[in-house]
Design a protein around this motif. Structure first.
Motif, PDB file in Angstrom:
ATOM      1  N   GLU A  48      57.530  36.106  25.777  1.00  0.00           N
ATOM      2  CA  GLU A  48      56.663  37.266  25.540  1.00  0.00           C
ATOM      3  C   GLU A  48      55.275  36.785  25.118  1.00  0.00           C
ATOM      4  N   PRO A  49      54.227  37.566  25.382  1.00  0.00           N
ATOM      5  CA  PRO A  49      52.866  37.102  25.070  1.00  0.00           C
ATOM      6  C   PRO A  49      52.685  36.805  23.581  1.00  0.00           C
ATOM      7  N   ASP A  50      52.035  35.690  23.313  1.00  0.00           N
ATOM      8  CA  ASP A  50      51.852  35.224  21.949  1.00  0.00           C
ATOM      9  C   ASP A  50      50.851  36.115  21.203  1.00  0.00           C
ATOM     10  N   LEU A  51      51.127  36.356  19.927  1.00  0.00           N
ATOM     11  CA  LEU A  51      50.272  37.213  19.098  1.00  0.00           C
ATOM     12  C   LEU A  51      48.839  36.681  19.012  1.00  0.00           C
ATOM     13  N   HIS A  52      48.678  35.360  19.173  1.00  0.00           N
ATOM     14  CA  HIS A  52      47.309  34.842  19.040  1.00  0.00           C
ATOM     15  C   HIS A  52      46.408  35.298  20.199  1.00  0.00           C
ATOM     16  N   TYR A  53      47.016  35.888  21.237  1.00  0.00           N
ATOM     17  CA  TYR A  53      46.198  36.431  22.335  1.00  0.00           C
ATOM     18  C   TYR A  53      45.571  37.777  21.957  1.00  0.00           C
ATOM     19  N   GLY A  54      46.053  38.402  20.875  1.00  0.00           N
ATOM     20  CA  GLY A  54      45.445  39.655  20.438  1.00  0.00           C
ATOM     21  C   GLY A  54      46.476  40.638  19.931  1.00  0.00           C
ATOM     22  N   SER A  55      46.000  41.616  19.158  1.00  0.00           N
ATOM     23  CA  SER A  55      46.914  42.553  18.504  1.00  0.00           C
ATOM     24  C   SER A  55      47.314  43.722  19.405  1.00  0.00           C
ATOM     25  N   VAL A  56      46.666  43.846  20.570  1.00  0.00           N
ATOM     26  CA  VAL A  56      46.997  44.961  21.473  1.00  0.00           C
ATOM     27  C   VAL A  56      48.023  44.477  22.505  1.00  0.00           C
ATOM     28  N   LEU A  57      49.157  45.168  22.569  1.00  0.00           N
ATOM     29  CA  LEU A  57      50.185  44.808  23.547  1.00  0.00           C
ATOM     30  C   LEU A  57      50.100  45.780  24.724  1.00  0.00           C
ATOM     31  N   VAL A  58      50.081  45.222  25.924  1.00  0.00           N
ATOM     32  CA  VAL A  58      49.829  46.021  27.125  1.00  0.00           C
ATOM     33  C   VAL A  58      50.931  45.776  28.169  1.00  0.00           C
ATOM     34  N   GLU A  59      51.320  46.846  28.836  1.00  0.00           N
ATOM     35  CA  GLU A  59      52.251  46.724  29.968  1.00  0.00           C
ATOM     36  C   GLU A  59      51.405  46.585  31.236  1.00  0.00           C
ATOM     37  N   ALA A  60      51.640  45.546  32.015  1.00  0.00           N
ATOM     38  CA  ALA A  60      50.845  45.366  33.240  1.00  0.00           C
ATOM     39  C   ALA A  60      51.195  46.448  34.251  1.00  0.00           C
ATOM     40  N   ILE A  61      50.157  47.022  34.857  1.00  0.00           N
ATOM     41  CA  ILE A  61      50.394  47.964  35.967  1.00  0.00           C
ATOM     42  C   ILE A  61      50.098  47.254  37.282  1.00  0.00           C
ATOM     43  N   ALA A  62      48.905  46.690  37.381  1.00  0.00           N
ATOM     44  CA  ALA A  62      48.544  46.006  38.626  1.00  0.00           C
ATOM     45  C   ALA A  62      47.530  44.904  38.333  1.00  0.00           C
ATOM     46  N   VAL A  63      47.509  43.920  39.207  1.00  0.00           N
ATOM     47  CA  VAL A  63      46.539  42.826  39.089  1.00  0.00           C
ATOM     48  C   VAL A  63      45.991  42.562  40.490  1.00  0.00           C
ATOM     49  N   GLY A  64      44.671  42.591  40.618  1.00  0.00           N
ATOM     50  CA  GLY A  64      44.056  42.326  41.913  1.00  0.00           C
ATOM     51  C   GLY A  64      44.039  40.835  42.210  1.00  0.00           C
ATOM     52  N   VAL A  65      44.042  40.522  43.502  1.00  0.00           N
ATOM     53  CA  VAL A  65      43.987  39.123  43.930  1.00  0.00           C
ATOM     54  C   VAL A  65      42.624  38.881  44.557  1.00  0.00           C
ATOM     55  N   CYS A  66      41.979  37.776  44.185  1.00  0.00           N
ATOM     56  CA  CYS A  66      40.676  37.483  44.795  1.00  0.00           C
ATOM     57  C   CYS A  66      40.624  36.032  45.265  1.00  0.00           C
ATOM     58  N   LEU A  75      44.855  53.577  29.462  1.00  0.00           N
ATOM     59  CA  LEU A  75      44.706  52.601  30.547  1.00  0.00           C
ATOM     60  C   LEU A  75      43.588  51.640  30.157  1.00  0.00           C
ATOM     61  N   VAL A  76      43.873  50.357  30.214  1.00  0.00           N
ATOM     62  CA  VAL A  76      42.872  49.360  29.824  1.00  0.00           C
ATOM     63  C   VAL A  76      42.796  48.234  30.859  1.00  0.00           C
ATOM     64  N   ALA A  88      54.065  47.736  37.670  1.00  0.00           N
ATOM     65  CA  ALA A  88      54.722  48.967  37.197  1.00  0.00           C
ATOM     66  C   ALA A  88      54.067  50.162  37.860  1.00  0.00           C
ATOM     67  N   ASP A  89      54.807  51.281  37.871  1.00  0.00           N
ATOM     68  CA  ASP A  89      54.213  52.512  38.430  1.00  0.00           C
ATOM     69  C   ASP A  89      53.142  53.027  37.484  1.00  0.00           C
ATOM     70  N   ILE A  90      52.193  53.729  38.056  1.00  0.00           N
ATOM     71  CA  ILE A  90      51.128  54.273  37.217  1.00  0.00           C
ATOM     72  C   ILE A  90      51.503  55.697  36.791  1.00  0.00           C
TER      73      ILE A  90
END
Ligand code: BGC
Length: 349
Positions: free
Chosen positions: A21-39, A84-85, A347-349
């Motif tokens: 699971e994402p480490d707390l040192h990455y930040g206090s906000v926990l987010v569920e990924a919806i989508a990630v663009g590829v470039c 949404l962030v 994940a679904d939006i």
């Protein structure tokens, strides 16, 4: 949780694997990924040409064009569950250099900045990710999945801001812009040009399909020949191909006092047909400026969010031409010529 990871500088090492699971040192906000663009940068990293793992690690979680939903805002004031962030990509260098010290990490002077999913910090291609509240940008919820276009929009927002600032060093009333390239960066640069009331021309290789159609739907003009055959001298060139010949023709053909803004990262190619000294003479005799532009700071993220919120949703939707599941990430990385933006949907939006 599942994440798409890569061993930087090792071609073909990308895989979908289980990570902690994402480490707390990455930040206090926990987010569920919806989508990630590829470039193109992601493609380069998976080809072993670019990218750095976090210190002490051999693998990097890929992905810098994020869209997620807040699961836990932590002690943050401005965010709530369900928002949404999108995550800002670059972090200032630790020295910090003068530019990073004033929040202009996009202009970092010593190269010690880090970038999520690219340089020494894990990216967003994981089922969940964490972020510092001040680097989580809330987006207009009516954008939905289109919010995944935010990061590339920040890149062109910065490029536009700098090109216009440079042009205004003297009296200047730009009217026409030529965008070279019709990928996501080119099309978003064209969108911002139209939003500013400029006459927008886009030049690219493709002759038909979703790219020229998107240009025309914007009210802009599409060209598929060479810059040299355009028949007019643009006031601004937003160069989004990284192709040597296109760049030297753009510098040679731009109007007097015009600005060529380079955003594409290219490599190699044939030797230039126009000798460098001739290109430079054109720039000198017409007071041209050639600038490079990379990344974006918080001001650009803020302005990009506004530009996207203003944009026509149906037009933005044309840009997302493919959605793949994380298991099929390889398909997303092997984007075809007719594809504009392919996203990996977690994940679904
Ligand atoms: C990203 C930028 C980044 C650049 C260089 C681009 O693909 O959009 O945020 O600064 O790559 O690493």
């Amino acid at each position: 949780m599942k994440a798409i990871t890569v061993e930087p500088k090792k071609a073909g090492s990308a895989q979908l694997e289980n990570v902690s699971e994402p480490d707390l040192h990455y930040g206090s906000v926990l987010v569920e990924a919806i989508a990630v663009g590829v470039c193109g940068t992601d493609v380069e990293i998976t080809q072993g040409k670019y990218g750095w793992a976090p210190p002490g690690a051999t693998r990097l979680v890929l992905g810098h064009e994020s869209l997620g939903r807040v699961i836990d805002p932590g002690p943050s004031n401005g965010l709530k569950k369900g928002d949404l962030v999108v995550g800002i990509v670059r972090r200032p260098d630790p020295v910090p250099c003068p530019n990073c010290a004033v929040g202009e990490w996009d202009m970092c002077r010593n190269g010690q900045y880090t970038e999520r999913g690219i340089k020494q910090v894990h990216g967003f291609m994981s089922e969940r990710w964490r972020i510092e509240p001040e680097y989580a940008m809330k987006i207009d919820p009516t954008l939905g999945i289109l919010g995944v276009l935010m990061e590339p929009t920040t890149v062109v927002t910065k490029a536009w801001e700098h090109a216009l600032a440079v042009g205004r060093r003297a009296f200047w009333e730009p009217r026409t812009v030529l965008v070279t390239g019709s990928g996501p960066i080119g099309l978003l640069a064209a969108l911002l040009g139209v939003q500013q009331g400029l006459e927008v021309h886009v030049l690219a290789r493709t002759q038909s399909g979703p790219k020229p159609e998107a240009v025309r739907a914007l009210g802009a003009t599409y060209h598929s020949g060479r810059v040299a055959d355009l028949g007019f001298a643009p006031d601004i060139v937003m160069e989004c191909t990284g192709v040597g010949e296109v760049i030297s023709e753009a510098i040679s053909r731009i109007a007097a006092s015009g600005v060529v803004c380079l955003t594409g990262v290219g490599h190699g190619g044939p030797l230039p047909t126009i000798p460098m000294a001739d290109v430079a003479s054109c720039a000198v005799l017409k007071n041209n400026v050639v600038i490079g532009s990379v990344n974006a700071n918080k001001r650009h993220w803020y302005k990009a969010a506004e530009a996207l919120a203003r944009a026509d949703r149906a037009w933005l939707a044309r840009l997302i031409t493919g959605r793949e599941r994380p298991e099929d990430f390889a398909k997303a990385l092997g984007r075809g010529a007719q594809q504009i933006k392919v996203v990996i949907q977690f994940a679904d939006i």
